[in-house]
Design an enzyme around this catalytic site. Structure first.
Site, PDB file in Angstrom:
ATOM      1  N   GLY A 640     -53.916  38.129 -71.348  1.00  0.00           N
ATOM      2  CA  GLY A 640     -53.486  37.384 -70.173  1.00  0.00           C
ATOM      3  C   GLY A 640     -52.691  38.240 -69.223  1.00  0.00           C
ATOM      4  CD  GLN A 641     -52.216  42.343 -71.248  1.00  0.00           C
ATOM      5  OE1 GLN A 641     -52.750  41.280 -71.502  1.00  0.00           O
ATOM      6  NE2 GLN A 641     -52.539  43.446 -71.882  1.00  0.00           N
ATOM      7  CB  SER A 643     -55.049  45.423 -70.209  1.00  0.00           C
ATOM      8  OG  SER A 643     -55.623  44.528 -71.111  1.00  0.00           O
ATOM      9  CB  SER A 681     -43.767  46.616 -72.168  1.00  0.00           C
ATOM     10  OG  SER A 681     -43.204  45.358 -72.339  1.00  0.00           O
ATOM     11  NE  ARG A 682     -49.056  51.282 -77.332  1.00  0.00           N
ATOM     12  CZ  ARG A 682     -50.368  51.505 -77.190  1.00  0.00           C
ATOM     13  NH1 ARG A 682     -51.195  50.491 -76.963  1.00  0.00           N
ATOM     14  NH2 ARG A 682     -50.855  52.724 -77.271  1.00  0.00           N
ATOM     15  CB  THR A 684     -49.678  48.596 -67.414  1.00  0.00           C
ATOM     16  OG1 THR A 684     -50.094  47.251 -67.632  1.00  0.00           O
ATOM     17  CG2 THR A 684     -49.961  48.976 -65.979  1.00  0.00           C
ATOM     18  N   GLY A 869     -44.156  49.851 -67.999  1.00  0.00           N
ATOM     19  CA  GLY A 869     -44.543  48.547 -68.538  1.00  0.00           C
ATOM     20  C   GLY A 869     -43.623  47.456 -68.018  1.00  0.00           C
ATOM     21  CD  GLU A 872     -42.483  43.614 -75.454  1.00  0.00           C
ATOM     22  OE1 GLU A 872     -42.935  44.675 -74.995  1.00  0.00           O
ATOM     23  OE2 GLU A 872     -42.341  43.396 -76.659  1.00  0.00           O
TER      24      GLU A 872
END
Ligand code: FES
Ligand code: FES
Length: 913
Positions: A640-641, A643, A681-682, A684, A869, A872
């Site tokens: 959902g973020q 990528s 948070s890695r 991107t 990132g 989080e």
């Protein structure tokens, strides 16, 4: 037979009158756009329109719809054209994971049809019945307002552009999400799939015996097999950190938490639906349990793992200078203790998937955040080679950390392997909440001092984290917390200790922040108190102490660029000054007579992107087919973020082509190289780094092959690969090139692994290649008679280095704020008590305040494109900013979360305000 009109056509279904409409739509009619998040009327993901009413299809018995008119998400499209509402959701970036979209869109369309010119309150009333855990609802609200208000015009955003990074292009997988066509874990089981039901311990600690299985099978026709620990051909345990794989697939003789698996029943779907778990032949003997770290660490307490004395899983430690001495010499000191509860991830998609044996290979299709970790673990469990496991991630309807761990996968894999038939599972809401990992409850004590110039002199921090029965990500939490407990500040004298303690609870694991949100609550509320005690403005106090380029962190790491915290503080300063003035004017003007007090609070965050002090590699492959098509193999799971979208944007710019020239192959362990897990948070930052390297390498190959200059632009389309050089287009001849091992005529595969170093015995070293930074301000109203808190506005500034897609950045910030509001005000998971979305409250659209966002871009020079990132970071400052605002408004100092009305009232009684 029941007859009704479905999306404009007449259908007739052979079913029972008490069958749920949602099951019939999905199972018998194949319309899986309607989702099932709870099966009990709490989440709204199954919303449909029946005649003129908006209804939850999970609560509608088929007998009630005979002759009715039903509209589902599949009925919203006009032929091949999205409805205006769907297109607006796409254009405004309203969807993230997408699992709630069908329910949201159906509700929005119903509102549009039946309510003229709805106000935001009307929209909130209607959409309030649909839960979304990802978005924070703001972009959903904007989309609905635009369409219902008549201001919406369709925008085409994914147009050709020379620079894609930084553009607000629409999510590349967005159409699937707004049409309900995205396939999630429960949506696509092969014909003839058997179902598996996992039997679990009802007690926190118990011994058990299983007997007379053959009689049970004889009494239950359609039940094909029972699996227990004896059926595990490889290792009967799993975990996520090497050396800490300790959770049995099936417990043997003894269980350590209520919900632990002991056996599984496999059979035909009908038989499993009828199966009564109480009829299973198992005898239980309850044993003493320890539920709190304080009980678990006393001498004589039951020990959960013999190799971990006193139930201590692991401890973390960072120290520099002399914290004790500096605190003694400080002009002002604040000391506090805090307690936070278990927090449930509450993604709307319960765990689901199926497994299929293909000769000597096993294929698992389902929701996950970590396909390659799953692959290795399943290989160990089945006792086969990792190359014989294929993981095909479906759409992931929210993860937030919990879908990093294995949950349903071992059971379907074992059954499919043994029976050589496809086997599927869909967790119930109760099973999902009762058995998967949670945010660690914490007990934190903290002392912070400063001098007369408002400089922080020292921090002394101790955190105890309840890690539950098995390790999961407990060691990661214990290691990350002491590194982050200083916040983004210069602290010369520092002592931070953390400890993860086993108890007989459901395992605690990863949840957006790995312990840092709990830590920030303690630090940031204490800092605000300290600033006030010293007579300083809270924002200025933070600015004085903030890290800068060239100043050491508490682990002794020095960054020469990209330390963006001061820029974030400057960005929100005008909002801070305005909010302070407004709240004090409001409260002063109305005096003591008014019981609705305004308050304003501030908090910052920092968060190291990627794994702590260990390797973080990610690999991206790009190839060119003989017909000129550029294919990106992008294995970073998009939960959902975004990528799928941002990695493609980065690749497009690196190749210097347009986004439409690239065809995306998403995560599949057979088709995409290992991009690592989607966590910390890695993606991107790290997979984006690999994407950038791969794109540049492919560009070089193309230019060399075409023998053209450095400034050429590349274009790929159905008729071939083209180069635009000095205004001339040339087709690149690929025909005579041989195919490589991946079937491409040109291909590249590049990895990126940011440099970190191990921490020494004092926790000194370079645990992360970079940090991201942020600040949030909460403006709120406390009802001093009722103790209720309403958040009026959040102002957020987050430093992302470079915003690859600002719309997605905003979506992450809004979604993180929603989860932060839940953490501050309402969420408290109680094992065995709040295992449903009725008793476990998460923010609805009506709980969301106005949000103002400042995207700060302070590039880190030594990482690809300077990108940081974000996933989080965005949750971390919200809760402490709210708690500071509550104290500002009412004097109530909340040290035990959540800040329920009862706790706010009780805390108000303890202070004179
Ligand atoms: S699935 Fe029907 S309301 Fe949740
Ligand atoms: S987008 Fe709403 S739950 Fe994920």
């Amino acid at each position: 037979m029941i007859t009704f009109n479905l999306n404009g056509r007449k259908v007739e279904v052979d079913c029972e009158p008490m069958d749920r409409l949602s099951d019939v739509l999905r199972g018998k009619l194949g319309l899986t756009g309607t989702k099932v998040g709870c099966n009990s009327g709490d989440c709204g993901s199954c919303s449909i329109i029946l005649n003129d009413d908006l209804c939850c299809s999970c609560l509608l018995p088929m007998g009630q719809i005979d002759g009715g008119y039903i509209t589902t998400i599949e009925g919203l499209e006009d032929g091949k054209t999205l409805s205006n509402m769907q297109q607006a959701f796409l254009d405004y970036g309203a969807s993230q994971c997408g699992i709630c979209m069908p329910g949201m869109l159906i509700s929005a369309e119903w509102l549009h049809k039946y309510k003229e010119n709805p106000k935001p309150k009307d929209i909130e009333d209607v959409l309030g019945g649909v839960l979304c855990r990802c978005t924070g609802y703001k972009k959903i609200l904007e989309s609905v307002m635009a369409v219902t208000g008549g201001q919406y015009t369709r925008i085409k955003k994914n147009s050709d552009s020379n620079t894609v990074v930084g553009s607000r292009i629409n999510r590349l997988d967005g159409v699937q999400k707004v049409t309900g066509r995205e396939v999630f874990g429960a949506d696509d089981f092969p014909e003839g799939t058997l179902v598996i039901h996992v039997l679990r311990s009802p007690f926190e600690s118990a011994k058990f015996t299983i007997n007379n299985i053959s009689q049970f099978l004889a009494d239950n026709p359609g039940v094909i097999d029972i699996l227990t620990a004896d059926d595990v051909p490889g290792k009967n345990h799993f975990g996520v950190i090497p050396g800490f794989s300790d959770q049995p697939i099936f417990a043997q003789n003894k269980t350590k938490f209520a919900g632990e698996a002991v056996a599984a029943v496999v059979g035909e779907p009908k038989a499993i639906r009828k199966f009564e778990p109480d009829s299973f032949p198992i005898q239980w003997v309850r044993e003493p349990a320890v539920l709190e770290p304080a009980e678990a660490t006393v001498s004589g307490a039951p020990v959960l793992h013999a190799e971990r004395p006193n139930n201590i899983l692991t401890e973390g430690y960072v120290a520099s200078g002399n914290a004790e001495g500096a605190l003694l010499n400080s002009v002002h000191v604040i000391e506090n203790r805090y307690k936070t509860p278990f927090i449930e991830h509450a993604y709307i998609e319960p765990e689901a998937g199926y497994a299929l044996r293909d000769g000597d290979r096993i294929i698992i299709q389902g929701c996950t955040q970590a396909p390659f970790m799953n692959k290795d673990s399943i290989a160990e469990i089945l006792g086969i080679g990792s190359e014989d496991v294929r993981i095909i991630p479906t759409g992931c309807g929210g993860g937030f950390g919990s879908k990093l761990d294995l949950s349903y996968q071992p059971y379907i894999a074992l059954a499919a392997w043994k029976l050589n038939r496809p086997v599927g599972i869909v967790y119930s809401r109760h099973e999902s909440m009762g058995t998967t990992t949670k945010r660690h409850p914490s007990e934190i004590s903290i002392k912070v001092g400063c001098d007369e110039n408002f400089k922080i002199t020292a921090i002394d921090f101790h955190g105890v984290f309840n890690t539950g029965a098995y390790a999961s990500w407990g060691p990661t939490v214990a290691n990350r917390v002491p590194v982050h407990a200083s916040g983004p500040y210069q602290v010369a004298n520092y002592l931070a200790k953390s400890r993860a303690v086993h108890t007989n609870n459901v395992p605690a694991g990863a949840f957006r922040g790995f312990g840092v949100p709990q830590t920030a609550i303690a630090l940031e509320t204490s800092l605000s108190e300290l600033a006030q005690k010293a007579g300083a403005d809270e924002l200025s106090f933070r600015m004085i102490n903030a890290l800068r380029n060239g100043t050491p962190t508490v682990t002794g790491q020095i960054f020469s660029s990209g330390v963006g915290i001061t820029k974030c503080l400057e960005a929100v300063r005008p909002a801070w000054e305005r909010a302070k003035k407004y709240s004090s004017q409001h409260n002063n003007a109305l005096g003591k007579s008014i019981h609705k007090k305004k308050g304003v609070g501030i908090a910052t965050c920092w968060y190291g992107c990627g794994n702590t002090s260990i390797a973080n590699p990610s690999t991206i492959r790009i190839g060119i087919r003989q017909n000129g098509q550029i294919i990106l193999h992008q294995g970073a799971t998009d939960i959902g973020q975004g990528s799928n979208t941002v990695i493609t944007q980065i690749v497009a710019d690196a190749i210097q082509t347009d986004i439409n020239s690239i065809e995306l192959i998403g995560p599949d362990t057979d088709l995409t190289p290992d991009a690592g897990k989607t966590s910390a948070s890695r993606q991107t930052f790290i997979s984006g780094g690999a994407a950038s390297l791969a794109g540049k390498a492919l560009r070089e190959k193309i230019l060399r092959h075409a023998n053209v200059g450095e400034n050429a632009r590349i274009k790929s389309g159905p008729t071939g690969l083209y180069i635009e050089d000095n205004g001339q287009y040339h087709q690149v001849d690929l025909c005579r090139l041989p195919f490589d091992e991946f079937g491409y005529v040109l291909s590249v595969q590049e990895s990126y692994d940011p440099v970190t170093t191990p921490l020494d015995e004092n926790g000194q070293g370079d645990p992360y290649a970079l940090y991201g930074y942020g600040v949030q301000i909460a403006e709120l109203t406390v009802d001093t008679e009722l103790g209720t808190v309403v958040i009026d506005r959040i102002t957020a500034a987050h430093d992302v280095g470079k915003a690859v897609n600002p719309t997605l950045v905003e979506g992450q910030i809004e979604g993180g704020i929603a989860q932060g509001i839940g953490l501050a005000l309402m969420e408290e998971y109680q094992p065995g008590v709040t295992d449903n979305l009725h008793d476990y409250l998460i923010p609805t659209i009506g709980d969301m305040p106005d949000i103002d966002i400042f995207i700060v871009e302070d590039k880190a020079c030594d990482v690809p494109n300077g990108i940081k990132g974000l996933g989080e970071h965005v949750l971390i400052p919200t809760a402490p900013a709210i708690l500071n605002g509550i104290r500002n408004a009412s004097g109530a100092k909340i040290n035990t979360l959540p800040a329920t009305p009862a706790r706010v009232l009780s805390a108000m009684k303890e202070v004179e305000f």
